[in-house]
Motif scaffolding. Structure first.
Motif, mmCIF file in Angstrom:
data_model
loop_
_atom_site.group_PDB
_atom_site.id
_atom_site.type_symbol
_atom_site.label_atom_id
_atom_site.label_comp_id
_atom_site.label_asym_id
_atom_site.label_seq_id
_atom_site.Cartn_x
_atom_site.Cartn_y
_atom_site.Cartn_z
ATOM 1 N N GLY A 176 1.064 -1.355 -0.063
ATOM 2 C CA GLY A 176 0.029 -0.029 -0.058
ATOM 3 C C GLY A 176 0.976 1.382 -0.127
ATOM 4 O O GLY A 176 0.540 2.117 -0.798
ATOM 5 N N LEU A 181 2.642 1.639 -3.303
ATOM 6 C CA LEU A 181 1.511 2.166 -4.433
ATOM 7 C C LEU A 181 1.005 3.570 -4.476
ATOM 8 O O LEU A 181 0.857 4.357 -5.259
ATOM 9 C CB LEU A 181 0.208 1.288 -4.419
ATOM 10 C CG LEU A 181 0.461 -0.414 -4.988
ATOM 11 C CD1 LEU A 181 -0.675 -0.880 -4.898
ATOM 12 C CD2 LEU A 181 0.960 -0.173 -6.541
ATOM 13 N N THR A 184 -5.314 0.181 -3.353
ATOM 14 C CA THR A 184 -4.374 0.941 -2.146
ATOM 15 C C THR A 184 -5.174 1.215 -1.010
ATOM 16 O O THR A 184 -4.586 0.750 0.049
ATOM 17 C CB THR A 184 -3.530 1.727 -2.818
ATOM 18 O OG1 THR A 184 -2.951 1.477 -4.058
ATOM 19 C CG2 THR A 184 -2.548 2.439 -1.942
ATOM 20 N N GLY A 239 2.211 7.360 1.750
ATOM 21 C CA GLY A 239 2.999 6.160 1.290
ATOM 22 C C GLY A 239 4.088 5.915 2.296
ATOM 23 O O GLY A 239 4.414 4.809 2.697
#
Length: 182
Positions: A77, A80, A113, A177
Protein backbone atom coordinates in the motif's frame (compact mmCIF):
# COMPACT_ATOMS: atom_id res chain seq x y z
CA UNK A 1 -27.92 -8.96 24.81
CA UNK A 2 -28.85 -5.51 23.46
CA UNK A 3 -25.86 -3.89 25.11
CA UNK A 4 -23.61 -6.49 23.43
CA UNK A 5 -25.11 -5.73 20.00
CA UNK A 6 -24.84 -1.96 20.53
CA UNK A 7 -21.26 -2.38 21.75
CA UNK A 8 -20.39 -4.41 18.66
CA UNK A 9 -22.00 -1.82 16.35
CA UNK A 10 -20.17 0.99 18.12
CA UNK A 11 -16.83 -0.82 17.92
CA UNK A 12 -17.34 -1.69 14.26
CA UNK A 13 -18.38 1.90 13.51
CA UNK A 14 -15.18 3.25 15.06
CA UNK A 15 -13.18 0.67 13.12
CA UNK A 16 -14.99 1.63 9.90
CA UNK A 17 -14.21 5.32 10.45
CA UNK A 18 -10.57 4.50 11.16
CA UNK A 19 -10.33 2.43 7.97
CA UNK A 20 -12.12 5.14 5.99
CA UNK A 21 -9.67 7.79 7.17
CA UNK A 22 -7.07 6.38 4.77
CA UNK A 23 -9.51 6.94 1.92
CA UNK A 24 -10.23 10.44 3.25
CA UNK A 25 -6.55 11.33 3.51
CA UNK A 26 -5.67 10.00 0.09
CA UNK A 27 -8.70 11.60 -1.55
CA UNK A 28 -7.55 14.94 -0.13
CA UNK A 29 -4.39 14.52 -2.20
CA UNK A 30 -6.10 13.08 -5.27
CA UNK A 31 -8.87 15.68 -5.16
CA UNK A 32 -6.42 18.45 -6.00
CA UNK A 33 -6.58 17.53 -9.70
CA UNK A 34 -10.06 18.99 -10.04
CA UNK A 35 -12.70 16.38 -10.78
CA UNK A 36 -16.36 16.69 -11.61
CA UNK A 37 -18.92 15.76 -8.98
CA UNK A 38 -20.10 12.75 -11.00
CA UNK A 39 -16.53 11.36 -11.06
CA UNK A 40 -16.16 12.02 -7.32
CA UNK A 41 -19.41 10.17 -6.64
CA UNK A 42 -18.30 7.19 -8.73
CA UNK A 43 -14.85 7.05 -7.09
CA UNK A 44 -16.41 7.15 -3.62
CA UNK A 45 -18.74 4.29 -4.49
CA UNK A 46 -15.88 2.25 -5.95
CA UNK A 47 -13.74 2.78 -2.87
CA UNK A 48 -16.71 1.85 -0.70
CA UNK A 49 -17.12 -1.34 -2.75
CA UNK A 50 -13.43 -2.18 -2.32
CA UNK A 51 -13.83 -1.56 1.44
CA UNK A 52 -16.51 -4.25 1.38
CA UNK A 53 -14.75 -6.74 -0.89
CA UNK A 54 -11.29 -6.60 0.69
CA UNK A 55 -12.32 -7.26 4.31
CA UNK A 56 -14.75 -9.93 3.09
CA UNK A 57 -11.88 -11.74 1.36
CA UNK A 58 -9.82 -11.24 4.50
CA UNK A 59 -12.60 -12.67 6.65
CA UNK A 60 -12.81 -15.71 4.38
CA UNK A 61 -9.10 -16.37 4.62
CA UNK A 62 -9.11 -15.79 8.39
CA UNK A 63 -6.25 -17.15 10.38
CA UNK A 64 -4.42 -18.85 7.49
CA UNK A 65 -2.64 -15.80 6.09
CA UNK A 66 -3.03 -13.15 8.79
CA UNK A 67 0.52 -13.19 10.11
CA UNK A 68 2.24 -13.44 6.73
CA UNK A 69 0.12 -11.01 4.71
CA UNK A 70 -0.52 -8.18 7.19
CA UNK A 71 2.88 -6.46 6.92
CA UNK A 72 3.12 -7.19 3.18
CA UNK A 73 -0.23 -5.44 2.59
CA UNK A 74 0.97 -2.33 4.41
CA UNK A 75 4.26 -2.30 2.47
CA UNK A 76 2.51 -2.71 -0.90
CA UNK A 77 0.00 0.00 0.00
CA UNK A 78 2.82 2.41 0.84
CA UNK A 79 4.68 1.68 -2.39
CA UNK A 80 1.55 2.13 -4.50
CA UNK A 81 0.75 5.44 -2.81
CA UNK A 82 4.27 6.69 -3.47
CA UNK A 83 4.02 5.66 -7.15
CA UNK A 84 0.67 7.46 -7.48
CA UNK A 85 2.11 10.50 -5.70
CA UNK A 86 5.17 10.63 -7.94
CA UNK A 87 2.99 10.35 -11.04
CA UNK A 88 0.78 13.16 -9.75
CA UNK A 89 3.84 15.25 -8.82
CA UNK A 90 5.29 14.82 -12.34
CA UNK A 91 1.92 15.62 -13.91
CA UNK A 92 1.82 18.89 -11.98
CA UNK A 93 4.53 20.24 -14.31
CA UNK A 94 2.46 19.39 -17.38
CA UNK A 95 0.32 22.11 -18.93
CA UNK A 96 -2.68 19.83 -19.50
CA UNK A 97 -4.72 18.36 -16.68
CA UNK A 98 -4.24 14.60 -16.31
CA UNK A 99 -6.98 12.63 -14.62
CA UNK A 100 -5.61 9.19 -15.55
CA UNK A 101 -4.95 8.52 -11.87
CA UNK A 102 -8.69 8.36 -11.29
CA UNK A 103 -9.67 6.58 -14.49
CA UNK A 104 -9.38 2.99 -15.62
CA UNK A 105 -6.47 1.04 -14.18
CA UNK A 106 -5.24 4.01 -12.13
CA UNK A 107 -8.60 4.19 -10.38
CA UNK A 108 -8.52 0.47 -9.60
CA UNK A 109 -5.01 0.82 -8.15
CA UNK A 110 -6.19 3.81 -6.12
CA UNK A 111 -9.21 1.94 -4.73
CA UNK A 112 -7.14 -1.19 -4.07
CA UNK A 113 -4.42 0.77 -2.29
CA UNK A 114 -6.68 2.56 0.15
CA UNK A 115 -8.54 -0.67 0.96
CA UNK A 116 -5.49 -2.86 1.67
CA UNK A 117 -5.62 -2.14 5.37
CA UNK A 118 -9.25 -3.29 5.47
CA UNK A 119 -8.07 -6.65 4.13
CA UNK A 120 -5.80 -7.06 7.15
CA UNK A 121 -8.62 -6.01 9.47
CA UNK A 122 -10.86 -8.56 7.75
CA UNK A 123 -8.32 -11.27 8.49
CA UNK A 124 -8.49 -10.54 12.21
CA UNK A 125 -12.26 -10.05 12.23
CA UNK A 126 -12.71 -13.40 10.51
CA UNK A 127 -11.16 -15.03 13.54
CA UNK A 128 -13.27 -13.13 16.07
CA UNK A 129 -16.71 -14.09 14.74
CA UNK A 130 -18.26 -10.62 14.30
CA UNK A 131 -21.43 -10.11 12.29
CA UNK A 132 -19.96 -10.06 8.80
CA UNK A 133 -22.79 -8.21 7.05
CA UNK A 134 -22.85 -5.44 9.66
CA UNK A 135 -19.07 -4.99 9.54
CA UNK A 136 -18.97 -4.91 5.74
CA UNK A 137 -21.87 -2.47 5.51
CA UNK A 138 -20.25 -0.08 7.99
CA UNK A 139 -16.83 -0.34 6.30
CA UNK A 140 -18.30 0.43 2.87
CA UNK A 141 -20.50 3.27 4.11
CA UNK A 142 -17.79 5.01 6.14
CA UNK A 143 -15.15 4.80 3.41
CA UNK A 144 -17.57 6.05 0.74
CA UNK A 145 -18.65 9.06 2.78
CA UNK A 146 -15.11 9.90 3.92
CA UNK A 147 -13.83 9.64 0.33
CA UNK A 148 -16.52 12.04 -0.84
CA UNK A 149 -15.68 14.46 1.97
CA UNK A 150 -11.97 14.33 1.14
CA UNK A 151 -12.53 15.00 -2.55
CA UNK A 152 -15.01 17.81 -1.91
CA UNK A 153 -12.73 19.50 0.60
CA UNK A 154 -9.78 19.19 -1.80
CA UNK A 155 -11.93 20.60 -4.62
CA UNK A 156 -12.55 23.73 -2.54
CA UNK A 157 -8.89 24.08 -1.55
CA UNK A 158 -7.58 23.46 -5.08
CA UNK A 159 -9.51 26.48 -6.33
CA UNK A 160 -7.61 28.61 -3.85
CA UNK A 161 -4.19 27.05 -4.55
CA UNK A 162 -4.49 27.04 -8.34
CA UNK A 163 -1.75 25.28 -10.30
CA UNK A 164 0.16 24.27 -7.16
CA UNK A 165 -2.70 22.08 -5.94
CA UNK A 166 -1.67 18.98 -7.93
CA UNK A 167 1.92 19.36 -6.74
CA UNK A 168 0.68 19.50 -3.15
CA UNK A 169 -1.64 16.53 -3.77
CA UNK A 170 1.23 14.39 -5.09
CA UNK A 171 3.33 15.35 -2.10
CA UNK A 172 0.52 14.34 0.25
CA UNK A 173 0.24 10.91 -1.41
CA UNK A 174 4.01 10.36 -1.17
CA UNK A 175 3.96 11.36 2.49
CA UNK A 176 1.16 8.90 3.29
CA UNK A 177 3.00 6.19 1.35
CA UNK A 178 6.19 6.82 3.34
CA UNK A 179 4.21 6.84 6.57
CA UNK A 180 2.78 3.40 5.74
CA UNK A 181 6.22 1.99 4.93
CA UNK A 182 8.03 3.51 7.90
Amino acid sequence: MISYILGEWFTLSLMAIALGMDAFSVSLGMGMIGLRLRRIAMIGLLIGLFHVIMPFIGMLLGNILSKQFGSFAVLMGGILLIVLGIQMFINSFSKEEDTSLVRGFGLLIFAFTVSLDSFSVGLSLGMSGVHTIVALFLFGLASTILTWLGFLLAKKVSGILGSYSELIGGSILCAFGLQLIL
